[in-house]
Design a protein around this motif. Structure first.
Motif, mmCIF file in Angstrom:
data_model
loop_
_atom_site.group_PDB
_atom_site.id
_atom_site.type_symbol
_atom_site.label_atom_id
_atom_site.label_comp_id
_atom_site.label_asym_id
_atom_site.label_seq_id
_atom_site.Cartn_x
_atom_site.Cartn_y
_atom_site.Cartn_z
ATOM 1 N N LEU A 178 -1.668 3.990 -1.753
ATOM 2 C CA LEU A 178 -2.243 4.846 -2.615
ATOM 3 C C LEU A 178 -2.987 4.176 -3.718
ATOM 4 O O LEU A 178 -2.481 3.733 -4.730
ATOM 5 N N GLY A 179 -4.589 4.083 -3.682
ATOM 6 C CA GLY A 179 -5.234 3.348 -4.080
ATOM 7 C C GLY A 179 -5.818 3.908 -5.544
ATOM 8 O O GLY A 179 -7.195 3.610 -5.952
ATOM 9 N N CYS A 180 -5.329 5.118 -6.035
ATOM 10 C CA CYS A 180 -5.709 5.743 -7.432
ATOM 11 C C CYS A 180 -4.223 6.064 -8.029
ATOM 12 O O CYS A 180 -3.476 6.512 -7.458
ATOM 13 N N THR A 181 -4.365 5.881 -9.269
ATOM 14 C CA THR A 181 -3.196 5.980 -10.087
ATOM 15 C C THR A 181 -2.757 7.467 -10.080
ATOM 16 O O THR A 181 -1.570 7.993 -10.100
ATOM 17 N N HIS A 182 -3.642 8.316 -9.970
ATOM 18 C CA HIS A 182 -3.385 9.897 -9.757
ATOM 19 C C HIS A 182 -2.518 10.058 -8.641
ATOM 20 O O HIS A 182 -1.657 11.090 -8.582
ATOM 21 N N PHE A 183 -2.769 9.387 -7.300
ATOM 22 C CA PHE A 183 -2.113 9.438 -6.273
ATOM 23 C C PHE A 183 -0.556 9.377 -6.300
ATOM 24 O O PHE A 183 0.265 9.972 -5.402
ATOM 25 N N VAL A 184 -0.133 8.359 -7.206
ATOM 26 C CA VAL A 184 1.205 7.991 -7.353
ATOM 27 C C VAL A 184 2.274 9.370 -7.546
ATOM 28 O O VAL A 184 3.401 9.435 -7.263
ATOM 29 N N TYR A 185 1.704 10.273 -8.224
ATOM 30 C CA TYR A 185 2.344 11.623 -8.595
ATOM 31 C C TYR A 185 2.899 12.243 -7.223
ATOM 32 O O TYR A 185 3.925 12.919 -7.133
ATOM 33 N N TYR A 186 2.012 12.036 -6.212
ATOM 34 C CA TYR A 186 2.263 12.757 -4.871
ATOM 35 C C TYR A 186 2.951 11.805 -3.868
ATOM 36 O O TYR A 186 3.110 12.075 -2.750
ATOM 37 N N LYS A 187 3.592 10.643 -4.235
ATOM 38 C CA LYS A 187 4.257 9.787 -3.322
ATOM 39 C C LYS A 187 5.230 10.337 -2.434
ATOM 40 O O LYS A 187 5.220 10.177 -1.410
ATOM 41 N N ASP A 188 6.250 11.113 -2.928
ATOM 42 C CA ASP A 188 7.083 11.873 -2.344
ATOM 43 C C ASP A 188 6.733 12.814 -1.228
ATOM 44 O O ASP A 188 7.126 13.143 -0.312
ATOM 45 N N ILE A 189 5.560 13.528 -1.673
ATOM 46 C CA ILE A 189 4.624 14.347 -0.635
ATOM 47 C C ILE A 189 4.194 13.785 0.345
ATOM 48 O O ILE A 189 4.419 14.017 1.654
ATOM 49 N N PHE A 190 3.750 12.421 0.274
ATOM 50 C CA PHE A 190 3.191 11.829 1.425
ATOM 51 C C PHE A 190 4.507 11.322 2.223
ATOM 52 O O PHE A 190 4.185 11.196 3.613
ATOM 53 N N LYS A 191 5.501 10.892 1.616
ATOM 54 C CA LYS A 191 6.563 10.482 2.277
ATOM 55 C C LYS A 191 6.917 11.559 3.176
ATOM 56 O O LYS A 191 7.527 11.439 4.360
ATOM 57 N N LYS A 192 7.123 12.490 2.620
ATOM 58 C CA LYS A 192 7.572 13.864 3.400
ATOM 59 C C LYS A 192 6.780 14.179 4.674
ATOM 60 O O LYS A 192 7.176 14.577 5.723
ATOM 61 N N ILE A 193 5.541 14.137 4.394
ATOM 62 C CA ILE A 193 4.351 14.526 5.403
ATOM 63 C C ILE A 193 4.442 13.481 6.622
ATOM 64 O O ILE A 193 4.182 13.762 7.753
ATOM 65 N N LEU A 194 4.343 12.277 6.023
ATOM 66 C CA LEU A 194 4.219 11.205 7.064
ATOM 67 C C LEU A 194 5.335 10.801 7.890
ATOM 68 O O LEU A 194 6.653 10.980 7.378
#
Length: 250
Positions: A178-194
């Motif tokens: 996650l190469g943008c600090t805004h993206f860190v808000y969505y870390k859990d969603i990334f984990k659920k999708i991937l």
């Protein structure tokens, strides 16, 4: 000790929260440049000008260290800022090296803003750490917009990420950055999708470790005493708006 942390918007609050957790005795000034967000879709010259204005503001508030909590601003302006100002300036970069060093095999997808991915600094980073050609890149500009609008767990975010990540054969991948600090808000969603075997990386931890080292060289901080956090929205104090974002970070 007073530390300034800034970003184009609210993404850097993910860095601020980590800083407060690790270095609670420090006073922080957080500056969200919301009048000019997002940086990632603008011209380099524009971003450089905005960043200089933010630096002057933070210095007027007496900060002794500055953290550029924005990968795009770091790639464009950090070098010139360090030449211009005689204080420690800590930047950010996508945690590609951490991902490559941590994962022995498999591809790694780096997500960031378009401007970060186009910059020479990013290209040099990939050339330096990715000798085997394992890294691929994907801009996710809409995530910045969603974060700035306070959209975090809505279905629109899930649908967007599913659409953007769908073209990749995830059997071949072992990590995502996650190469943008805004993206860190969505870390859990990334984990659920991937798939569960895909590890998610961001650069916040490394940035705060660097901050800790810089501060320790300057003075001893009593972390039993809680420091003060002051929020600014493009120069105007705005504690309630920005503090609410800290509660969104898990």
């Amino acid at each position: 000790m007073k530390v300034g942390i800034f970003d184009s918007g609210v993404g850097g609050i993910t860095v601020l929260k980590k800083a407060v957790e690790k270095l609670p005795g420090v006073d922080y000034i957080y500056y969200s440049d919301n009048l000019h967000v997002p940086y990632g879709t603008k011209l380099k010259e524009e971003v450089a000008g905005y960043v200089n204005e933010v630096m002057e503001f933070l210095l007027s508030k007496g900060v002794e260290v500055v953290v550029i909590a924005c990968n795009t601003a770091t790639s464009i302006a950090a070098h010139n800022l360090r030449e211009k100002y005689n204080i420690p300036i800590i930047g950010m970069e996508p945690a590609v090296k951490l991902a490559v060093d941590s994962l022995n095999k498999g591809k790694i997808l780096v997500t960031a803003t378009s401007l970060t991915l186009k910059e020479e600094k990013y290209k040099q980073l990939i050339s330096r750490v990715d000798q085997e050609g394992r890294v691929e890149s994907l801009p996710l500009a809409h995530l910045v917009t969603y974060a700035e609008q306070g959209i975090f767990e809505d279905q629109i975010v899930v649908d967007y990420l599913k659409e953007m990540l769908a073209p990749y054969d995830w059997i071949q991948f072992s990590g995502i950055v996650l190469g943008c600090t805004h993206f860190v808000y969505y870390k859990d969603i990334f984990k659920k999708i991937l798939p569960s075997y895909v590890k998610v990386f961001d650069g916040n931890e490394g940035t705060i470790q660097h901050l800790k080292e810089v501060i320790s060289e300057k003075e001893i901080i009593d972390h039993s005493k809680k420091g003060q956090v002051t929020f600014y929205y493009s120069g105007k104090e705005a504690p309630n708006i920005l503090e609410s974002y800290m509660k969104k970070i898990k």
